[in-house]
Scaffold this motif. Sequence first.
Motif, short mmCIF file in Angstrom:
data_model
loop_
_atom_site.label_atom_id
_atom_site.label_comp_id
_atom_site.label_asym_id
_atom_site.label_seq_id
_atom_site.Cartn_x
_atom_site.Cartn_y
_atom_site.Cartn_z
N THR A 132 0.11 5.89 -14.57
CA THR A 132 0.61 4.89 -15.53
C THR A 132 1.96 5.28 -16.11
O THR A 132 2.50 4.54 -16.95
CB THR A 132 -0.41 4.70 -16.66
OG1 THR A 132 -0.65 5.97 -17.29
CG2 THR A 132 -1.71 4.15 -16.11
N PHE A 133 2.50 6.42 -15.72
CA PHE A 133 3.80 6.87 -16.19
C PHE A 133 4.61 7.35 -14.99
O PHE A 133 4.07 7.59 -13.91
CB PHE A 133 3.65 7.99 -17.23
CG PHE A 133 2.71 9.08 -16.82
CD1 PHE A 133 3.16 10.16 -16.06
CD2 PHE A 133 1.36 9.03 -17.16
CE1 PHE A 133 2.31 11.17 -15.68
CE2 PHE A 133 0.50 10.03 -16.77
CZ PHE A 133 0.96 11.11 -16.02
N LYS A 134 5.92 7.50 -15.21
CA LYS A 134 6.81 7.87 -14.13
C LYS A 134 6.87 9.39 -13.99
O LYS A 134 6.84 10.12 -14.98
CB LYS A 134 8.21 7.32 -14.38
CG LYS A 134 8.28 5.80 -14.36
CD LYS A 134 9.70 5.32 -14.59
CE LYS A 134 9.77 3.80 -14.58
NZ LYS A 134 11.16 3.32 -14.79
N LYS A 161 2.66 20.06 -23.53
CA LYS A 161 1.45 20.14 -22.69
C LYS A 161 1.39 18.96 -21.74
O LYS A 161 1.00 19.08 -20.59
CB LYS A 161 0.19 20.15 -23.57
CG LYS A 161 -0.05 21.50 -24.24
CD LYS A 161 -1.38 21.46 -24.97
CE LYS A 161 -1.67 22.82 -25.62
NZ LYS A 161 -2.97 22.81 -26.31
N VAL A 162 1.77 17.79 -22.24
CA VAL A 162 1.70 16.60 -21.40
C VAL A 162 2.82 16.60 -20.39
O VAL A 162 2.63 16.26 -19.23
CB VAL A 162 1.75 15.33 -22.29
CG1 VAL A 162 1.79 14.09 -21.43
CG2 VAL A 162 0.57 15.32 -23.23
N SER A 163 3.99 17.00 -20.83
CA SER A 163 5.16 16.93 -19.96
C SER A 163 5.89 18.25 -19.97
O SER A 163 6.53 18.60 -20.97
CB SER A 163 6.09 15.80 -20.42
OG SER A 163 7.28 15.83 -19.69
N PRO A 164 5.80 19.04 -18.86
CA PRO A 164 6.51 20.31 -18.81
C PRO A 164 8.00 20.12 -19.01
O PRO A 164 8.65 20.90 -19.68
CB PRO A 164 6.18 20.85 -17.43
CG PRO A 164 4.91 20.18 -17.05
CD PRO A 164 4.97 18.83 -17.67
N ILE A 173 8.60 12.28 -16.45
CA ILE A 173 7.99 13.61 -16.40
C ILE A 173 8.43 14.30 -15.11
O ILE A 173 8.21 13.79 -14.02
CB ILE A 173 6.46 13.51 -16.46
CG1 ILE A 173 6.01 12.90 -17.78
CG2 ILE A 173 5.83 14.89 -16.29
CD1 ILE A 173 4.53 12.75 -17.91
N LYS A 174 9.07 15.45 -15.26
CA LYS A 174 9.53 16.22 -14.11
C LYS A 174 8.54 17.33 -13.81
O LYS A 174 8.18 18.10 -14.70
CB LYS A 174 10.92 16.80 -14.38
CG LYS A 174 12.00 15.74 -14.53
CD LYS A 174 13.37 16.38 -14.73
CE LYS A 174 14.45 15.32 -14.86
NZ LYS A 174 15.81 15.91 -15.05
N LEU A 175 8.11 17.39 -12.57
CA LEU A 175 7.11 18.38 -12.15
C LEU A 175 7.69 19.24 -11.04
O LEU A 175 8.23 18.74 -10.06
CB LEU A 175 5.84 17.69 -11.65
CG LEU A 175 5.02 16.91 -12.68
CD1 LEU A 175 3.82 16.26 -11.99
CD2 LEU A 175 4.55 17.82 -13.80
#
Length: 474
Positions: free
Chosen positions: A78-80, A23-26, A33-35
């Motif tokens: 706060t995250f990449k 849920k946090v990171s697809p 995290i790749k979006l």
Amino acid sequence: MMTKSLCFSCLLIFFLLVVQMQKVSPTSNEGMIKLRVGVPKKDGFTQFLKVVWNSRENKYNVSGFCMDIFNAVVNKLTFKVSLQIEPYEFENTAATYDSLIQQVPTKYDVAVGDITIVANRSQFVDFTLPFTESGVRMLVSVQHGRQQTMWIFVQPFSWQLWLSILLISMLIGSVLLIMERNVQTLHEEHSSFKKQLTAITMLWFPLSQAVLPERKVVANNCSIFVLMVWLLLAFVLMQSYTANLTSILTLDQLQPSFLDVNDLRKGDHYVGYQAGSFVYDLLVQQLKFNPLKLKAYSTISSYHDALKLGSKKGGVTAIFDEVPYLNVFLQKVKSNYIIAGPTYRTGGFGFAFPLNSNLTAHFSRAILSVTQKHEFMEKIEKKYFGKSIEGPQISSASPSLTLHSFSGLFLITSISTLLALFVSETFWFWQRSILVIKEYCRRYFFHSPPPTQEIINQQMTTPSRPYYKKSLTF
């Protein structure tokens, strides 16, 4: 059995942790995290979003106001985050912003662009906080000058102001009538004022004095003061009336060709909107326009051409769109068109995430950090929209001066008039009391013959000040 239960519990906890991470990171790899970012690719209004294929780098280059905001928001996280741009083509007529957000999360992890926050879209995605304000208004052609009628001479003042002038005139006339009711002149040439101050001429007297001031009209000092205050008020009103009437008759005043949506809906008028926008649903469902009378356009030049032609020549009479787009249009065209009518509120532009995504809260907090930096926002707005994002708008307010414009002057006049009446009546009461006391003393203490009624009346009505033949001139 206990060992099996413990192993099953551990597997269940591990499975729940994996689901929560998804849920946090697809798509996550080494803390990154790749979006998959879905952006609308269209021809018009590239100031908001422009998607161009870069053959050298074998990727899409995205620029524009919305993308700069999104990049600034990503930098505040706060995250990449790693972004994979995937455009959504608007070339076919079936492509809309609604169909774009329905591709989340199956095709995209987030939808970025000039996507308006509206209620029906919130059923499919979660929106972040808006990063710009919005709202739907009407764009119409401009009319020069003002229609002049035979009653245009009453337009400089509103009906409330005309009524107030009538009431203040009656107040002045009544006060003068009360203060002058017992005053008689010592010379025959001044005996006409008592005939003038009757109940019938209570309104006519102040108005006549404002237009054609006469000499030797009143004898009481307080009456002269009230008349001076009234003439001051009348002078200000006449000057304001003259200036406003001159403005109405001579100045070229811009007015929208249409202000009422009902006139467009009932008449044989075609209306335009931006292709793929939710504005179509607003026009059909809320404003009850005939779908056959609606035409879709996608660029500034097509807006201009359609309005220039008009409904009778294959164009449109008005275009409904969100205010940011209309402001961009007005800055490009600069004349002959204005924004008119009421504003139909929307939630503004925002980013769309899957339902119940934890990333929505992170991006919303980052949006607040970005939008509260006024210098940064002004820099981006100036970059894509020029000096000001606000386009010219014409107020539909009446050109008539209202009672509010002169309320202070009316208040001063009323207080001064009532104060003069109080002073005059108080002085008259004490003067009469003193005469009664004198008459009582003569009759019972000095045994002087009682004065005749003619002498008493003359003493009661003779002004306390010495009379000068040369009276005040206005």
